[in-house]
Scaffold this active site. Sequence first.
Site, PDB file in Angstrom:
ATOM      1  N   ARG A 154     -51.173 -33.783  32.046  1.00 41.03           N
ATOM      2  CA  ARG A 154     -51.658 -35.071  32.529  1.00 41.03           C
ATOM      3  C   ARG A 154     -50.480 -35.915  33.022  1.00 41.03           C
ATOM      4  O   ARG A 154     -49.380 -35.855  32.453  1.00 41.03           O
ATOM      5  CB  ARG A 154     -52.343 -35.763  31.347  1.00 41.03           C
ATOM      6  N   TYR A 205     -61.511 -47.618  43.132  1.00 39.78           N
ATOM      7  CA  TYR A 205     -61.473 -46.174  42.856  1.00 39.78           C
ATOM      8  C   TYR A 205     -62.910 -45.675  42.620  1.00 39.78           C
ATOM      9  O   TYR A 205     -63.348 -44.686  43.228  1.00 39.78           O
ATOM     10  CB  TYR A 205     -60.586 -45.875  41.632  1.00 39.78           C
ATOM     11  N   LEU A 234     -60.061 -31.836  45.334  1.00 42.86           N
ATOM     12  CA  LEU A 234     -59.647 -32.591  44.142  1.00 42.86           C
ATOM     13  C   LEU A 234     -58.709 -33.740  44.499  1.00 42.86           C
ATOM     14  O   LEU A 234     -58.531 -34.652  43.695  1.00 42.86           O
ATOM     15  CB  LEU A 234     -58.914 -31.661  43.156  1.00 42.86           C
ATOM     16  N   HIS A 247     -60.584 -36.068  31.438  1.00 38.98           N
ATOM     17  CA  HIS A 247     -60.134 -34.761  30.947  1.00 38.98           C
ATOM     18  C   HIS A 247     -58.621 -34.730  30.993  1.00 38.98           C
ATOM     19  O   HIS A 247     -57.999 -35.120  31.982  1.00 38.98           O
ATOM     20  CB  HIS A 247     -60.771 -33.615  31.736  1.00 38.98           C
ATOM     21  N   SER A 250     -66.601 -38.605  39.599  1.00 41.26           N
ATOM     22  CA  SER A 250     -65.955 -39.149  38.395  1.00 41.26           C
ATOM     23  C   SER A 250     -66.926 -39.996  37.591  1.00 41.26           C
ATOM     24  O   SER A 250     -67.795 -40.674  38.148  1.00 41.26           O
ATOM     25  CB  SER A 250     -64.787 -40.020  38.827  1.00 41.26           C
ATOM     26  N   LYS A 264     -65.286 -43.110  44.875  1.00 37.24           N
ATOM     27  CA  LYS A 264     -65.886 -41.865  44.365  1.00 37.24           C
ATOM     28  C   LYS A 264     -67.406 -41.857  44.602  1.00 37.24           C
ATOM     29  O   LYS A 264     -67.995 -40.807  44.873  1.00 37.24           O
ATOM     30  CB  LYS A 264     -65.568 -41.698  42.871  1.00 37.24           C
ATOM     31  N   GLN A 274     -56.350 -40.607  45.332  1.00 38.33           N
ATOM     32  CA  GLN A 274     -55.578 -41.588  44.567  1.00 38.33           C
ATOM     33  C   GLN A 274     -56.420 -41.769  43.316  1.00 38.33           C
ATOM     34  O   GLN A 274     -57.481 -42.378  43.363  1.00 38.33           O
ATOM     35  CB  GLN A 274     -55.441 -42.874  45.393  1.00 38.33           C
ATOM     36  N   GLN A 325     -52.880 -32.059  37.766  1.00 40.19           N
ATOM     37  CA  GLN A 325     -53.323 -31.421  36.510  1.00 40.19           C
ATOM     38  C   GLN A 325     -54.465 -30.441  36.763  1.00 40.19           C
ATOM     39  O   GLN A 325     -54.378 -29.244  36.409  1.00 40.19           O
ATOM     40  CB  GLN A 325     -53.781 -32.494  35.518  1.00 40.19           C
ATOM     41  N   ASP A 326     -55.540 -30.910  37.382  1.00 36.89           N
ATOM     42  CA  ASP A 326     -56.718 -30.061  37.568  1.00 36.89           C
ATOM     43  C   ASP A 326     -56.433 -28.928  38.553  1.00 36.89           C
ATOM     44  O   ASP A 326     -56.853 -27.787  38.343  1.00 36.89           O
ATOM     45  CB  ASP A 326     -57.901 -30.886  38.105  1.00 36.89           C
ATOM     46  N   GLU A 329     -66.130 -42.655  36.406  1.00 35.80           N
ATOM     47  CA  GLU A 329     -65.857 -44.042  36.810  1.00 35.80           C
ATOM     48  C   GLU A 329     -66.977 -44.573  37.709  1.00 35.80           C
ATOM     49  O   GLU A 329     -67.126 -45.782  37.871  1.00 35.80           O
ATOM     50  CB  GLU A 329     -64.534 -44.125  37.573  1.00 35.80           C
TER      51      GLU A 329
HETATM   52  O1  G4F Z   1     -56.217 -43.076  31.102  1.00 41.62           O
HETATM   53  P1  G4F Z   1     -56.807 -44.075  31.998  1.00 41.62           P
HETATM   54  O2  G4F Z   1     -55.891 -44.713  32.991  1.00 41.62           O
HETATM   55  O3  G4F Z   1     -58.053 -43.390  32.669  1.00 41.62           O
HETATM   56  P2  G4F Z   1     -59.383 -43.951  33.374  1.00 41.62           P
HETATM   57  O4  G4F Z   1     -59.159 -45.292  33.966  1.00 41.62           O
HETATM   58  O5  G4F Z   1     -60.503 -43.837  32.399  1.00 41.62           O
HETATM   59  O6  G4F Z   1     -59.581 -42.943  34.573  1.00 41.62           O
HETATM   60  C1  G4F Z   1     -59.413 -41.536  34.418  1.00 41.62           C
HETATM   61  O7  G4F Z   1     -60.654 -40.931  34.154  1.00 41.62           O
HETATM   62  C2  G4F Z   1     -61.612 -41.024  35.223  1.00 41.62           C
HETATM   63  C3  G4F Z   1     -62.878 -40.326  34.759  1.00 41.62           C
HETATM   64  O8  G4F Z   1     -63.660 -41.253  34.069  1.00 41.62           O
HETATM   65  C4  G4F Z   1     -61.044 -40.394  36.482  1.00 41.62           C
HETATM   66  F1  G4F Z   1     -61.932 -40.471  37.474  1.00 41.62           F
HETATM   67  C5  G4F Z   1     -59.767 -41.110  36.851  1.00 41.62           C
HETATM   68  O9  G4F Z   1     -59.190 -40.505  38.005  1.00 41.62           O
HETATM   69  C6  G4F Z   1     -58.795 -40.989  35.692  1.00 41.62           C
HETATM   70  O10 G4F Z   1     -58.482 -39.632  35.522  1.00 41.62           O
HETATM   71  O11 G4F Z   1     -57.425 -45.278  31.133  1.00 41.62           O
HETATM   72  C7  G4F Z   1     -58.346 -45.036  30.090  1.00 41.62           C
HETATM   73  C8  G4F Z   1     -58.610 -46.326  29.328  1.00 41.62           C
HETATM   74  C9  G4F Z   1     -58.950 -47.524  30.220  1.00 41.62           C
HETATM   75  O12 G4F Z   1     -60.025 -48.220  29.646  1.00 41.62           O
HETATM   76  C10 G4F Z   1     -57.710 -48.404  30.177  1.00 41.62           C
HETATM   77  O13 G4F Z   1     -57.954 -49.796  30.310  1.00 41.62           O
HETATM   78  O14 G4F Z   1     -57.415 -46.694  28.635  1.00 41.62           O
HETATM   79  C11 G4F Z   1     -57.219 -48.085  28.766  1.00 41.62           C
HETATM   80  N1  G4F Z   1     -55.788 -48.373  28.577  1.00 41.62           N
HETATM   81  C12 G4F Z   1     -55.279 -49.140  27.559  1.00 41.62           C
HETATM   82  N2  G4F Z   1     -53.954 -49.239  27.688  1.00 41.62           N
HETATM   83  C13 G4F Z   1     -54.769 -47.975  29.340  1.00 41.62           C
HETATM   84  C14 G4F Z   1     -53.603 -48.516  28.785  1.00 41.62           C
HETATM   85  N3  G4F Z   1     -54.751 -47.168  30.431  1.00 41.62           N
HETATM   86  C15 G4F Z   1     -53.522 -46.895  30.984  1.00 41.62           C
HETATM   87  N4  G4F Z   1     -53.479 -46.072  32.051  1.00 41.62           N
HETATM   88  N5  G4F Z   1     -52.359 -47.416  30.485  1.00 41.62           N
HETATM   89  C16 G4F Z   1     -52.336 -48.247  29.384  1.00 41.62           C
HETATM   90  O15 G4F Z   1     -51.292 -48.707  28.943  1.00 41.62           O
END
Ligand code: G4F
Length: 331
Positions: free
Chosen positions: A188, A153, A84, A183, A129, A157, A87, A14-15, A131
């Site tokens: 995405r 992860y 960028l 973002h 990040s 970072k 994993q 994406q980025d 994170e």
């Molecule tokens: O969309 P997520 O998987 O993103 P997450 O874990 O925040 O990480 C992303 O942002 C980071 C920057 O802060 C980057 F460094 C990283 O590479 C990535 O781009 O999850 C966001 C939130 C989490 O709290 C997760 O527990 O959504 C919650 N969630 C709830 N249900 C879910 C789901 N996440 C995913 N992936 N799938 C679900 O079904």
Amino acid sequence: MAQKKALISGITGQDGSYLLEFLLAKGYEVHGIVRRVALEDPEHRLSRIVAFQDKVHLHPASLESYASIHQVAVKVRPDECYHLAAQSFVSYSFDDEFSTLNTNINGTHFMLSAIKNTNPDCRVYFAGSSEMFGKVEEIPQTERTRFHPRSTYGISKVAGFDLTRNYREAYGLHASSGILFNHESPRRGFEFVTRKISSGVAQIVAGRQKGLRLGNLDAQRDWGHAREYVEAMWMMLQQPEPDDYVIATGETHTVLEFVSEAFGCVGLDYRDYVTTDPVLFRPAEVSILLGDPAKAKAILGWQPRTTFKDLVREMVEADCVALGVGNAVRS
Ligand code: G4F
């Protein structure tokens, strides 16, 4: 003035794809590092950059091999390098901690070392990040907030961030880290929650899916638009001195708010479709992320433009249009 050369790792993501577009528009000669398998399966793996295929120079290399990265650095001799590739799916890092640490930490180290050894005047951007803040020690998070990562992860970072700072301090490399908060965009990956939701809504509207299974709906994230976040990466490398910057909107929303807004875009009530599944909860969650982008605004002149509502709408609309149900999106 000679045309500037940029090297991007993770150019197919994406980025990377937004950054490629942005740098081409600025007149750069853009080179990208890709895995050999991507070159063998361009339709699938290069889908985000297919429109620019004749304008970009792609080089096969692996983040797991210093020699391959070194070779590309020698061949390209970039003026700017944007690292960028990683994993980047937090959830997966709980399933395979070892490969996440190996790829992300070694990949960053190899990149920094290859640039320092071959082209020390090249300016380097490292994709840090939010994170890294993990179990946050203050709200909002700034460049001075202590890191407390909650996944391998996040740990990888933090290591990349420290390596970048160390190359800056020890070897004088112009190396900066962006501490980017979440973002998103229609580009995405489907594994991340925002795209899972926007594509799920479109699938439901198209009659291809009955419901949507999600994990923790209470988690809060500071969500911005990826297209704007790559501009900040470039701005960091135009500064006379390297430094670290928080890139965020300064607003936080729960996953549930995203869900509600996304279903609302097509006139549906999420409560009729969404269920939660404990399997999708993480062993250690980052409960709230909220960034303070004041330093980026003051020094880079960067600020976010897309609102939360507009971001959700753009993603839902794009997924609905792709399935031929764009007319379901409410104006
Ligand atoms: O969309 P997520 O998987 O993103 P997450 O874990 O925040 O990480 C992303 O942002 C980071 C920057 O802060 C980057 F460094 C990283 O590479 C990535 O781009 O999850 C966001 C939130 C989490 O709290 C997760 O527990 O959504 C919650 N969630 C709830 N249900 C879910 C789901 N996440 C995913 N992936 N799938 C679900 O079904």
